[in-house]
Motif scaffolding. Structure first.
Motif, PDB file in Angstrom:
ATOM      1  N   VAL A 106       0.830  -1.207   0.000  1.00 55.65           N
ATOM      2  CA  VAL A 106       0.000   0.000   0.000  1.00 55.65           C
ATOM      3  C   VAL A 106       0.868   1.262   0.000  1.00 55.65           C
ATOM      4  O   VAL A 106       0.691   2.167  -0.816  1.00 55.65           O
TER       5      VAL A 106
ATOM      6  N   LEU B 155       1.820   4.227  -3.170  1.00 56.74           N
ATOM      7  CA  LEU B 155       1.343   5.580  -2.867  1.00 56.74           C
ATOM      8  C   LEU B 155       2.493   6.571  -2.853  1.00 56.74           C
ATOM      9  O   LEU B 155       2.356   7.710  -3.320  1.00 56.74           O
TER      10      LEU B 155
ATOM     11  N   SER C 292       3.947  11.543   1.675  1.00 58.80           N
ATOM     12  CA  SER C 292       4.795  10.611   0.933  1.00 58.80           C
ATOM     13  C   SER C 292       6.102  10.337   1.666  1.00 58.80           C
ATOM     14  O   SER C 292       6.593   9.204   1.674  1.00 58.80           O
TER      15      SER C 292
ATOM     16  N   LEU D 230       2.400   9.734  -5.310  1.00 56.76           N
ATOM     17  CA  LEU D 230       2.395  11.099  -4.772  1.00 56.76           C
ATOM     18  C   LEU D 230       3.579  11.894  -5.277  1.00 56.76           C
ATOM     19  O   LEU D 230       3.438  13.065  -5.681  1.00 56.76           O
TER      20      LEU D 230
END
Length: 445
Positions: free
Chosen positions: A181, A185, A319, A189
């Motif tokens: 996950v 991401l 991030s 980002l």
């Protein structure tokens, strides 16, 4: 990539696929050094010219360095302490190997202690971005509010608690799922941020800083030294952290190929961070810096001046938090697995003990100069010694013929002779050189 087709033999479980393994390893490798050190060093040491030695060292260290740690972990089916014991057992000195294994293990714990403090600052900055308080204040004043003695207790505690919660779920449900996950991401980002800043007036100066080659820099020894240090430390070759991930890897996985993919994605992350940060810094005429001041003072100053700066700040610190947490997970896991194995602890107890020690020691290091000195000692002294021990233990004590058998397991073709020669006669001496140069330069990672 192939999915694992046999059950893991480690009591903590294992990665369910090569993809999950690589993502977790990329999560370990991608950290704060990619974000606050790499972009500055590229510009300082020759722009695109710096990338030539950096990519060469990344290829070498990823190919034979990561492979060594993954390989001995999978072969011994245990983490740091057990893996070193396994290497030395072939020489009839298992107890010596286990004793030496404590050095890289303490390196992982030492980095984790300092890292958790800094991630507490990241979490506080993320909260300040969400509420707007960070952008309404003088960034240096806001930053100093967390960097005094006992200045970041709730944020520091929250980071340790989150990481412990993930690890309490185990390898498959915790480490692998969290990495699957958080790392996508992170890339999404930062890619968004890189595209966004490309349209800022003046951003082109940032690209010149990063990518216009100054070929004369290749004639400077410092360029090669810093490129080597950046590549080595960015890949988290510590003689500890990647060993434990190897212990959870299935025999069907091609370790050298997975190592190269890990190095590739780590390099992509570093370049993406540079593309997101430096054009924005130059667009607003802010002095280029490195280290904590870049992330906690310089960039918030940029966010205050740019359109939708609050939105940008939230994305950025979110991030960074993702990258930092996945790295911290690996540092904790190296310690937890070894304590489970050495002291026959239940996993929950080992997780709680590691989290408790990390926080209890870190509480007294929260002042910026103190944690800085702590991390300097760990990264200049302890971690490089651990890396040298790891390289020597695998390629000389255990020996190239035995580790070669393990590295060829899961492959469709044998390793070339060049692999063994590069490992024994390039990689191992370079790890020793990195240790020496760290003392000479006061740190090169």
């Amino acid at each position: 990539m192939k999915k694992s087709n046999s059950s893991p033999s480690h009591r903590n479980g294992g990665f369910t696929s090569s993809v999950g393994f690589i993502i977790a390893c990329v999560g370990s490798a991608v950290g704060l050094g990619n974000i606050w050190m790499f972009p500055y060093r590229v510009g300082q040491y020759g722009g695109a010219a710096f990338l030539i030695p950096y990519l060469l060292f990344t290829l070498l260290f990823g190919w034979v360095g990561l492979s060594a740690e993954f390989g001995i972990g999978r072969l011994a089916r245990t983490g740091t302490l057990g893996a070193y014991g396994y290497c030395f057992e072939r020489r009839g000195r298992r107890r010596l190997g286990t004793a030496l294994g404590w050095i890289p293990l303490l390196g992982s714990l030492g980095i984790a202690i300092g890292y958790a403090i800094i991630l507490g600052w990241v979490l506080r900055s993320l909260a300040g971005s969400v509420t707007g308080s960070l952008l309404a204040a003088d960034p240096s004043v806001y930053f100093s509010g967390a960097t005094g003695a006992f200045g970041s207790l709730p944020w520091h505690a929250a980071i340790v608690a989150v990481v412990c919660l993930v690890l309490a779920l185990g390898v498959t449900k915790g480490i692998e799922k969290a990495s699957k996950v958080l790392m996508p991401l992170f890339f999404a980002l930062f890619l968004f941020l890189a595209v966004w800043v490309a349209f800022l007036p003046g951003a082109s100066e940032g690209y010149r800083f990063l990518f216009v080659p100054r070929w004369q820099a290749l004639l400077r020894l410092d360029t090669w030294v810093m490129a080597m240090g950046q590549a080595f430390f960015s890949l988290s070759i510590t003689g500890s952290g990647m060993i434990v991930y190897g212990a959870y890897l299935d025999k069907s996985a091609d370790i050298p190929a997975a190592s190269l993919r890990t190095a590739l994605f780590d390099t992509m992350a570093a370049l993406l961070a540079g593309l997101a940060i430096m054009p924005a810094v130059f667009a607003f005429g802010v002095d280029v810096t490195r280290g904590p001041s870049l992330m906690f003072i310089t960039l918030p100053t940029v966010f205050q001046q740019m359109p939708f700066g609050r939105f940008f700040a939230v994305f950025f610190f979110l991030s960074v938090a993702f990258a930092g947490i996945t790295s911290l997970i690996n540092m904790f896991e190296a310690v937890i697995e070894s304590w489970q194995t050495r002291f026959c602890l239940p996993r929950g107890a080992a997780v709680a003990l590691c989290g408790g020690v990390t926080f209890a020691v870190g509480v007294f290091l929260e002042a910026e100069p103190v944690v800085g000195a702590w991390l300097d000692f760990i990264t200049i002294v302890v971690v490089p010694i651990g890396a040298v021990l790891g390289a020597v233990s695998v390629y000389y004590v255990l020996g190239w013929p035995r580790i070669r058998q393990e590295l060829e397991t899961g492959r469709t073709c044998p390793l070339s002779r060049a692999f063994g020669r590069a490992a024994k006669y390039l990689y191992v001496p370079l790890t020793a050189l990195i240790l020496i140069l760290g003392f000479v330069y006061g740190g090169i990672g």
